[in-house]
Scaffold this motif. Sequence first.
Motif, PDB file in Angstrom:
ATOM      1  N   ALA A 292       0.835  -1.201   0.000  1.00 13.46           N
ATOM      2  CA  ALA A 292       0.000   0.000   0.000  1.00 13.46           C
ATOM      3  C   ALA A 292       0.873   1.255   0.000  1.00 13.46           C
ATOM      4  O   ALA A 292       0.584   2.229  -0.709  1.00 13.46           O
ATOM      5  N   TYR A 293       1.946   1.218   0.778  1.00 16.26           N
ATOM      6  CA  TYR A 293       2.852   2.371   0.839  1.00 16.26           C
ATOM      7  C   TYR A 293       3.453   2.674  -0.530  1.00 16.26           C
ATOM      8  O   TYR A 293       3.439   3.816  -0.993  1.00 16.26           O
ATOM      9  N   PHE A 294       3.974   1.633  -1.186  1.00 18.67           N
ATOM     10  CA  PHE A 294       4.626   1.868  -2.468  1.00 18.67           C
ATOM     11  C   PHE A 294       3.627   2.151  -3.589  1.00 18.67           C
ATOM     12  O   PHE A 294       3.977   2.785  -4.583  1.00 18.67           O
ATOM     13  N   ASN A 295       2.377   1.690  -3.443  1.00 19.81           N
ATOM     14  CA  ASN A 295       1.354   2.065  -4.416  1.00 19.81           C
ATOM     15  C   ASN A 295       1.086   3.562  -4.376  1.00 19.81           C
ATOM     16  O   ASN A 295       0.752   4.182  -5.390  1.00 19.81           O
ATOM     17  N   VAL A 296       1.231   4.150  -3.187  1.00 28.39           N
ATOM     18  CA  VAL A 296       0.984   5.585  -3.031  1.00 28.39           C
ATOM     19  C   VAL A 296       2.221   6.407  -3.373  1.00 28.39           C
ATOM     20  O   VAL A 296       2.144   7.389  -4.119  1.00 28.39           O
ATOM     21  N   TYR A 297       3.367   5.991  -2.864  1.00 34.80           N
ATOM     22  CA  TYR A 297       4.576   6.820  -2.967  1.00 34.80           C
ATOM     23  C   TYR A 297       5.536   6.391  -4.067  1.00 34.80           C
ATOM     24  O   TYR A 297       6.526   7.082  -4.328  1.00 34.80           O
ATOM     25  N   GLY A 298       5.257   5.263  -4.709  1.00 38.44           N
ATOM     26  CA  GLY A 298       6.130   4.813  -5.786  1.00 38.44           C
ATOM     27  C   GLY A 298       7.375   4.121  -5.266  1.00 38.44           C
ATOM     28  O   GLY A 298       7.620   4.060  -4.061  1.00 38.44           O
ATOM     29  N   MET A 299       8.174   3.605  -6.198  1.00 40.46           N
ATOM     30  CA  MET A 299       9.374   2.852  -5.838  1.00 40.46           C
ATOM     31  C   MET A 299      10.596   3.493  -6.459  1.00 40.46           C
ATOM     32  O   MET A 299      10.507   4.223  -7.443  1.00 40.46           O
TER      33      MET A 299
ATOM     34  N   GLY B  98      13.417  -1.889   2.126  1.00 39.65           N
ATOM     35  CA  GLY B  98      12.921  -3.050   2.844  1.00 39.65           C
ATOM     36  C   GLY B  98      12.973  -4.291   1.962  1.00 39.65           C
ATOM     37  O   GLY B  98      13.169  -4.224   0.746  1.00 39.65           O
ATOM     38  N   ALA B  99      12.803  -5.441   2.585  1.00 36.30           N
ATOM     39  CA  ALA B  99      12.881  -6.707   1.853  1.00 36.30           C
ATOM     40  C   ALA B  99      11.683  -6.867   0.932  1.00 36.30           C
ATOM     41  O   ALA B  99      10.540  -6.716   1.374  1.00 36.30           O
TER      42      ALA B  99
END
Length: 202
Positions: A113-120, A127-128
């Motif tokens: 959910a975090y990376f869906n919002v803030y991208g990668m 993180g792993a």
Amino acid sequence: MLSFLRDGANLCTFAGLACGMLMMYLAFSGQLALAAAAGLWSGVFDSLDGVIARRSPRRSEALREFGGQLDSLVDAVCGGVAVAVLVLAAGDFHPAFLPVALVTIGAPVLRLAYFNVYGMQADYFIGAPIIYNLLVAATVTLFSPLLSDQGFAVTLAIAAILVATANVLPFRVPKFKGAGLRALVFVLVILSTVLIGISLNE
């Protein structure tokens, strides 16, 4: 909706989902080594869908966006829910393992959910990555013949908590690319083959 499956990368992701479903079915059936092997194959498809996407230069923006969301959801199912089911099955579905299952599901969901919002980031993970959850669960299962049933269940639970914690910690993990990605797929296939062999010898 179904039109988005007329795409090689999305079909590959969906094949990974099928492996995750098989992992859960086998875990519920008590075939834990085979379940772990199926989980590794979900990792194989997860590793290859991005390769297929990058080799499809004419993919529309809609397909790319849909594929990203589909990949994230499938990761949550395979690396979170399916691994949690494996942990519960190893513990004979004793209620004491429910908090472990919650952590095992919760950390990947929170991460995705975090990376869906803030991208990668382009070159590394924070993180792993979720595929590590499958690798760790499969590696512990590989040594299950050397442990008692209780020892295996506790070891798997501890390993699941540790890798789930690593999912959400702020350290950098290089992305698998080129030779590294090929090596990952090779390891996943070999490890799954060994697990199938263990299951056949039980």
